[in-house]
Design an enzyme around this catalytic site. Sequence first.
Site, PDB file in Angstrom:
ATOM      1  N   HIS A 117       0.843  -1.202   0.000  1.00  0.00           N
ATOM      2  CA  HIS A 117       0.000   0.000   0.000  1.00  0.00           C
ATOM      3  C   HIS A 117       0.878   1.252   0.000  1.00  0.00           C
ATOM      4  O   HIS A 117       0.622   2.200  -0.749  1.00  0.00           O
ATOM      5  CB  HIS A 117      -0.879   0.057   1.263  1.00  0.00           C
ATOM      6  CG  HIS A 117      -1.919  -1.015   1.358  1.00  0.00           C
ATOM      7  ND1 HIS A 117      -2.113  -1.755   2.499  1.00  0.00           N
ATOM      8  CD2 HIS A 117      -2.850  -1.442   0.476  1.00  0.00           C
ATOM      9  CE1 HIS A 117      -3.117  -2.597   2.299  1.00  0.00           C
ATOM     10  NE2 HIS A 117      -3.573  -2.430   1.082  1.00  0.00           N
ATOM     11  N   LYS A 134     -18.000  -5.961   8.483  1.00  0.00           N
ATOM     12  CA  LYS A 134     -16.797  -6.797   8.437  1.00  0.00           C
ATOM     13  C   LYS A 134     -15.891  -6.502   9.626  1.00  0.00           C
ATOM     14  O   LYS A 134     -15.427  -5.380   9.791  1.00  0.00           O
ATOM     15  CB  LYS A 134     -16.049  -6.508   7.127  1.00  0.00           C
ATOM     16  CG  LYS A 134     -15.092  -7.583   6.702  1.00  0.00           C
ATOM     17  CD  LYS A 134     -14.636  -7.305   5.279  1.00  0.00           C
ATOM     18  CE  LYS A 134     -13.245  -7.870   5.042  1.00  0.00           C
ATOM     19  NZ  LYS A 134     -12.666  -7.373   3.795  1.00  0.00           N
ATOM     20  N   ARG A 166      -1.872  -5.467  -8.582  1.00  0.00           N
ATOM     21  CA  ARG A 166      -0.787  -6.393  -8.258  1.00  0.00           C
ATOM     22  C   ARG A 166      -0.573  -7.415  -9.369  1.00  0.00           C
ATOM     23  O   ARG A 166       0.542  -7.786  -9.672  1.00  0.00           O
ATOM     24  CB  ARG A 166      -1.099  -7.144  -6.955  1.00  0.00           C
ATOM     25  CG  ARG A 166      -1.007  -6.275  -5.739  1.00  0.00           C
ATOM     26  CD  ARG A 166      -1.574  -6.959  -4.545  1.00  0.00           C
ATOM     27  NE  ARG A 166      -3.006  -7.174  -4.723  1.00  0.00           N
ATOM     28  CZ  ARG A 166      -3.839  -7.518  -3.766  1.00  0.00           C
ATOM     29  NH1 ARG A 166      -3.383  -7.736  -2.557  1.00  0.00           N
ATOM     30  NH2 ARG A 166      -5.122  -7.677  -3.999  1.00  0.00           N
ATOM     31  N   SER A 217      -3.201  -7.531   2.888  1.00  0.00           N
ATOM     32  CA  SER A 217      -3.409  -7.421   4.333  1.00  0.00           C
ATOM     33  C   SER A 217      -3.875  -8.758   4.896  1.00  0.00           C
ATOM     34  O   SER A 217      -3.440  -9.174   5.976  1.00  0.00           O
ATOM     35  CB  SER A 217      -4.456  -6.353   4.649  1.00  0.00           C
ATOM     36  OG  SER A 217      -4.037  -5.107   4.192  1.00  0.00           O
TER      37      SER A 217
HETATM   38  O1  PNS Z   1      -9.032  -2.684   0.592  1.00  0.00           O
HETATM   39  P1  PNS Z   1     -10.317  -3.123  -0.044  1.00  0.00           P
HETATM   40  O2  PNS Z   1     -11.249  -3.692   0.992  1.00  0.00           O
HETATM   41  O3  PNS Z   1     -10.088  -4.042  -1.203  1.00  0.00           O
HETATM   42  O4  PNS Z   1     -10.994  -1.775  -0.634  1.00  0.00           O
HETATM   43  C1  PNS Z   1     -12.232  -1.830  -1.312  1.00  0.00           C
HETATM   44  C2  PNS Z   1     -12.847  -0.422  -1.455  1.00  0.00           C
HETATM   45  C3  PNS Z   1     -12.940   0.257  -0.119  1.00  0.00           C
HETATM   46  C4  PNS Z   1     -11.951   0.400  -2.358  1.00  0.00           C
HETATM   47  C5  PNS Z   1     -14.241  -0.585  -2.108  1.00  0.00           C
HETATM   48  O5  PNS Z   1     -14.920  -1.611  -1.442  1.00  0.00           O
HETATM   49  C6  PNS Z   1     -15.066   0.676  -2.038  1.00  0.00           C
HETATM   50  O6  PNS Z   1     -14.795   1.635  -2.749  1.00  0.00           O
HETATM   51  N1  PNS Z   1     -16.087   0.667  -1.149  1.00  0.00           N
HETATM   52  C7  PNS Z   1     -16.949   1.808  -0.912  1.00  0.00           C
HETATM   53  C8  PNS Z   1     -18.396   1.519  -1.346  1.00  0.00           C
HETATM   54  C9  PNS Z   1     -18.553   1.766  -2.827  1.00  0.00           C
HETATM   55  O7  PNS Z   1     -18.337   2.859  -3.327  1.00  0.00           O
HETATM   56  N2  PNS Z   1     -18.943   0.702  -3.552  1.00  0.00           N
HETATM   57  C10 PNS Z   1     -19.125   0.740  -4.985  1.00  0.00           C
HETATM   58  C11 PNS Z   1     -17.826   0.422  -5.694  1.00  0.00           C
HETATM   59  S1  PNS Z   1     -18.015   0.485  -7.448  1.00  0.00           S
END
Ligand code: PNS
Length: 164
Positions: free
Chosen positions: A17, A41, A90, A127
Amino acid sequence: MRKAVCPGSFDPVTNGHLDVFTRAADLADEVVVAVLINHKKAGLFTVDERMELLREVLAPYPNLVVDAFHGLLVDYCRDHGIKAIVKGLRAVSDFDYELQMAQMNYRLSGIETVFVSTNPLYSYLSSSLVKEVASFGGNVEGLVPASVLERMRSKLARPSDATG
Ligand code: PNS
């Protein structure tokens, strides 16, 4: 001012990150590292703890700031004048889902997603994997910042501390 966001769960932040954040910091005047508040979660670290760790790790970088958000990322971006989402890719396995999210976010708001290719040193790093390895006593030194390593060790030594 051109503002970008690096969103994620960051439970906890890894060196992968950090590589993406510092590269994003070269592309925008200010980059917000935004931690998703996800009540559904449970995590190893609370959102506050994740933000505290991020602030420690990002202290040397003046244009990287830390925040948290809930709800849609595009709403957060609109409310904060953020014009781009920066994500690390990645491997090909990341691509399908990331492309889907980028397309949905663009459809919802016109916001662009910029992908940076993760440093191959960290292409296997996540993570979840770090937490799993550390929870069984594996050595994750060099994969997470030193302050995170220390906090993980003390948290895993006291499992009742793990929260959502
Ligand atoms: O580290 P992660 O859990 O892979 O991150 C995922 C994240 C936070 C980037 C994604 O789940 C997100 O943007 N969530 C916010 C809700 C949202 O906007 N959902 C629609 C995505 S198109």
